[in-house]
Design a protein around this motif. Structure first.
Motif, PDB file in Angstrom:
ATOM      1  N   ALA A  34       0.676  -1.167   0.056  1.00 19.53           N
ATOM      2  CA  ALA A  34      -0.081   0.047   0.059  1.00 19.53           C
ATOM      3  C   ALA A  34       0.886   1.278   0.083  1.00 19.53           C
ATOM      4  CB  ALA A  34      -0.961  -0.014   1.347  1.00 19.53           C
ATOM      5  N   THR A  35       1.757   1.209   0.859  1.00 13.88           N
ATOM      6  CA  THR A  35       2.710   2.301   0.738  1.00 13.88           C
ATOM      7  C   THR A  35       3.525   2.525  -0.567  1.00 13.88           C
ATOM      8  OG1 THR A  35       3.126   2.069   3.175  1.00 13.88           O
ATOM      9  CG2 THR A  35       4.711   3.175   2.047  1.00 13.88           C
ATOM     10  N   LEU A  36       4.031   1.665  -1.172  1.00 13.41           N
ATOM     11  CA  LEU A  36       4.586   1.484  -2.337  1.00 13.41           C
ATOM     12  C   LEU A  36       3.760   2.257  -3.458  1.00 13.41           C
ATOM     13  CD1 LEU A  36       6.966   0.860  -4.321  1.00 13.41           C
ATOM     14  CD2 LEU A  36       5.634  -1.318  -4.505  1.00 13.41           C
ATOM     15  N   ALA A  37       2.586   1.619  -3.345  1.00 14.51           N
ATOM     16  CA  ALA A  37       1.272   2.315  -4.368  1.00 14.51           C
ATOM     17  C   ALA A  37       1.119   3.698  -4.315  1.00 14.51           C
ATOM     18  CB  ALA A  37       0.220   1.497  -4.262  1.00 14.51           C
ATOM     19  N   VAL A  38       1.010   4.073  -3.179  1.00 12.24           N
ATOM     20  CA  VAL A  38       0.468   5.538  -2.812  1.00 12.24           C
ATOM     21  C   VAL A  38       1.879   6.473  -3.116  1.00 12.24           C
ATOM     22  CG1 VAL A  38      -1.178   5.148  -1.344  1.00 12.24           C
ATOM     23  CG2 VAL A  38       0.873   5.672  -0.324  1.00 12.24           C
ATOM     24  N   ASN A  39       2.982   5.869  -2.821  1.00 10.07           N
ATOM     25  CA  ASN A  39       4.170   6.698  -3.194  1.00 10.07           C
ATOM     26  C   ASN A  39       4.417   6.968  -4.816  1.00 10.07           C
ATOM     27  OD1 ASN A  39       4.730   7.116  -0.518  1.00 10.07           O
ATOM     28  ND2 ASN A  39       6.227   5.637  -0.141  1.00 10.07           N
ATOM     29  N   VAL A  40       4.277   5.588  -5.367  1.00 12.01           N
ATOM     30  CA  VAL A  40       4.444   5.679  -6.938  1.00 12.01           C
ATOM     31  C   VAL A  40       3.360   6.679  -7.515  1.00 12.01           C
ATOM     32  CG1 VAL A  40       4.293   4.421  -8.896  1.00 12.01           C
ATOM     33  CG2 VAL A  40       5.592   3.684  -7.002  1.00 12.01           C
ATOM     34  N   VAL A  41       2.199   6.511  -7.200  1.00  9.21           N
ATOM     35  CA  VAL A  41       1.031   7.521  -7.649  1.00  9.21           C
ATOM     36  C   VAL A  41       1.540   8.863  -7.513  1.00  9.21           C
ATOM     37  CG1 VAL A  41      -1.314   7.975  -7.325  1.00  9.21           C
ATOM     38  CG2 VAL A  41      -0.818   5.652  -7.713  1.00  9.21           C
ATOM     39  N   ALA A  42       1.711   9.125  -5.945  1.00  7.30           N
ATOM     40  CA  ALA A  42       1.982  10.719  -5.754  1.00  7.30           C
ATOM     41  C   ALA A  42       3.150  11.236  -6.338  1.00  7.30           C
ATOM     42  CB  ALA A  42       2.243  10.602  -4.049  1.00  7.30           C
ATOM     43  N   THR A  43       4.199  10.432  -6.574  1.00  3.01           N
ATOM     44  CA  THR A  43       5.353  10.866  -7.208  1.00  3.01           C
ATOM     45  C   THR A  43       5.133  11.318  -8.727  1.00  3.01           C
ATOM     46  OG1 THR A  43       6.896   9.563  -6.056  1.00  3.01           O
ATOM     47  CG2 THR A  43       7.804  10.199  -8.066  1.00  3.01           C
ATOM     48  N   PHE A  44       4.135  10.430  -9.529  1.00  3.94           N
ATOM     49  CA  PHE A  44       3.710  10.639 -10.861  1.00  3.94           C
ATOM     50  C   PHE A  44       2.831  11.939 -10.906  1.00  3.94           C
ATOM     51  CE2 PHE A  44       0.550  10.866 -14.042  1.00  3.94           C
ATOM     52  CZ  PHE A  44       0.946  10.590 -14.994  1.00  3.94           C
ATOM     53  N   LEU A  45       1.972  12.206  -9.908  1.00  6.80           N
ATOM     54  CA  LEU A  45       1.215  13.072  -9.842  1.00  6.80           C
ATOM     55  C   LEU A  45       2.096  14.645  -9.622  1.00  6.80           C
ATOM     56  CD1 LEU A  45      -1.914  11.934  -7.910  1.00  6.80           C
ATOM     57  CD2 LEU A  45      -1.952  12.505 -10.286  1.00  6.80           C
ATOM     58  N   ALA A  46       3.025  14.407  -8.534  1.00 11.79           N
ATOM     59  CA  ALA A  46       3.760  15.536  -8.175  1.00 11.79           C
ATOM     60  C   ALA A  46       4.488  16.014  -9.584  1.00 11.79           C
ATOM     61  CB  ALA A  46       4.631  15.203  -7.204  1.00 11.79           C
ATOM     62  N   GLY A  47       5.270  14.972 -10.139  1.00 13.05           N
ATOM     63  CA  GLY A  47       5.902  15.534 -11.561  1.00 13.05           C
ATOM     64  C   GLY A  47       5.053  15.912 -12.478  1.00 13.05           C
ATOM     65  N   PHE A  48       3.875  15.517 -12.734  1.00 13.16           N
ATOM     66  CA  PHE A  48       2.826  16.037 -13.640  1.00 13.16           C
ATOM     67  C   PHE A  48       2.257  17.332 -13.360  1.00 13.16           C
ATOM     68  CE2 PHE A  48      -1.509  16.645 -14.606  1.00 13.16           C
ATOM     69  CZ  PHE A  48      -1.556  16.909 -16.135  1.00 13.16           C
ATOM     70  N   GLY A 121      12.820   1.552  -8.267  1.00 19.89           N
ATOM     71  CA  GLY A 121      12.714   1.320  -9.712  1.00 19.89           C
ATOM     72  C   GLY A 121      11.430   1.813 -10.265  1.00 19.89           C
ATOM     73  N   LEU A 122      10.427   2.019  -9.428  1.00 19.25           N
ATOM     74  CA  LEU A 122       9.007   2.535  -9.977  1.00 19.25           C
ATOM     75  C   LEU A 122       8.951   4.010  -9.609  1.00 19.25           C
ATOM     76  CD1 LEU A 122       6.582  -0.288  -8.834  1.00 19.25           C
ATOM     77  CD2 LEU A 122       7.619   0.206 -10.989  1.00 19.25           C
ATOM     78  N   GLY A 123       9.595   4.523  -8.593  1.00 20.58           N
ATOM     79  CA  GLY A 123       9.379   6.062  -8.245  1.00 20.58           C
ATOM     80  C   GLY A 123      10.031   6.996  -9.270  1.00 20.58           C
ATOM     81  N   LEU A 124      11.317   6.602  -9.751  1.00 19.95           N
ATOM     82  CA  LEU A 124      12.011   7.427 -10.541  1.00 19.95           C
ATOM     83  C   LEU A 124      11.133   7.632 -12.012  1.00 19.95           C
ATOM     84  CD1 LEU A 124      14.153   9.464 -11.075  1.00 19.95           C
ATOM     85  CD2 LEU A 124      15.585   7.370 -11.805  1.00 19.95           C
ATOM     86  N   PRO A 125      11.060   6.296 -12.712  1.00 23.90           N
ATOM     87  CA  PRO A 125      10.349   6.361 -13.894  1.00 23.90           C
ATOM     88  C   PRO A 125       8.828   7.025 -13.739  1.00 23.90           C
ATOM     89  CG  PRO A 125      11.093   4.179 -13.692  1.00 23.90           C
ATOM     90  CD  PRO A 125      11.346   5.026 -12.174  1.00 23.90           C
ATOM     91  N   SER A 126       8.317   6.971 -12.571  1.00 23.93           N
ATOM     92  CA  SER A 126       6.908   7.540 -12.321  1.00 23.93           C
ATOM     93  C   SER A 126       6.942   9.041 -12.516  1.00 23.93           C
ATOM     94  CB  SER A 126       6.296   7.025 -11.036  1.00 23.93           C
ATOM     95  OG  SER A 126       5.094   7.305 -10.817  1.00 23.93           O
ATOM     96  N   ALA A 127       8.052   9.623 -11.527  1.00 22.71           N
ATOM     97  CA  ALA A 127       8.366  10.982 -11.616  1.00 22.71           C
ATOM     98  C   ALA A 127       8.506  11.427 -12.963  1.00 22.71           C
ATOM     99  CB  ALA A 127       9.351  11.251 -10.761  1.00 22.71           C
ATOM    100  N   MET A 128       9.498  10.678 -13.760  1.00 18.82           N
ATOM    101  CA  MET A 128       9.879  11.095 -15.034  1.00 18.82           C
ATOM    102  C   MET A 128       8.487  11.206 -15.943  1.00 18.82           C
ATOM    103  SD  MET A 128      13.436   9.286 -15.058  1.00 18.82           S
ATOM    104  CE  MET A 128      13.943   9.731 -16.916  1.00 18.82           C
ATOM    105  N   ALA A 129       7.667  10.164 -15.999  1.00 19.72           N
ATOM    106  CA  ALA A 129       6.674   9.990 -16.714  1.00 19.72           C
ATOM    107  C   ALA A 129       5.767  11.062 -16.358  1.00 19.72           C
ATOM    108  CB  ALA A 129       6.010   8.774 -16.674  1.00 19.72           C
TER     109      ALA A 129
END
Length: 141
Positions: A34-48, A121-129
């Motif tokens: 759950a922590t991983l999921a919210v962190n990856v989604v938040a990272t994407f949204l913050a980048g966007f 591995g998912l956080g960085l690509p998520s932010a970049m996306a």
């Protein structure tokens, strides 16, 4: 005003994080997932949001606290709401640390390694996306 706006967004993000964690645990998934999921989604949204809202500004302009242009002030307030507030409340490095400590303490070293690898591995690509999508949709670039 900015702190209050960030606080409102943070409250929304925190409530969503708690709901996601509850649903993951109810589905018998480990807390770290759950922590991983919210962190990856938040990272994407913050980048966007960062690129979409403030992509036309220089870094110095984007973090300025004394914004005079009314249009830029509105964008800064939206950034405070969504990036600092919502994404900050949704993501949680502290829960990542506690989850990792629990995994280590309980001898689940494989899950600890997987959690750490997936977070990076998912956080960085998520932010970049998120940045790439925000840049693509930003009409002011």
């Amino acid at each position: 005003a900015g702190a209050l706006i960030a606080g409102m967004g943070g409250a929304l993000g925190t409530v969503l994080r708690a709901l996601v964690r509850h649903e993951f645990l109810a589905g018998h998934l480990p807390a770290w997932v759950a922590t991983l999921a919210v962190n990856v989604v938040a990272t994407f949204l913050a980048g966007f949001c960062g690129r979409f809202l403030l992509g036309h500004l220089t870094r110095r302009e984007a973090i300025a606290t004394d914004v005079l242009d009314p249009a830029q002030e509105r964008l800064h307030r939206l950034a405070m709401l969504w990036i600092t507030g919502f994404c900050g409340g949704l993501s949680t490095f502290s829960a990542f640390g506690l989850d990792a400590a629990d995994l280590a303490r309980n001898g689940h070293l494989g899950e600890l390694a997987l959690n750490t690898a997936l977070s990076l591995g998912l956080g960085l690509p998520s932010a970049m996306a998120g940045l790439a999508l925000g840049w693509r949709l930003n009409p002011h670039r």
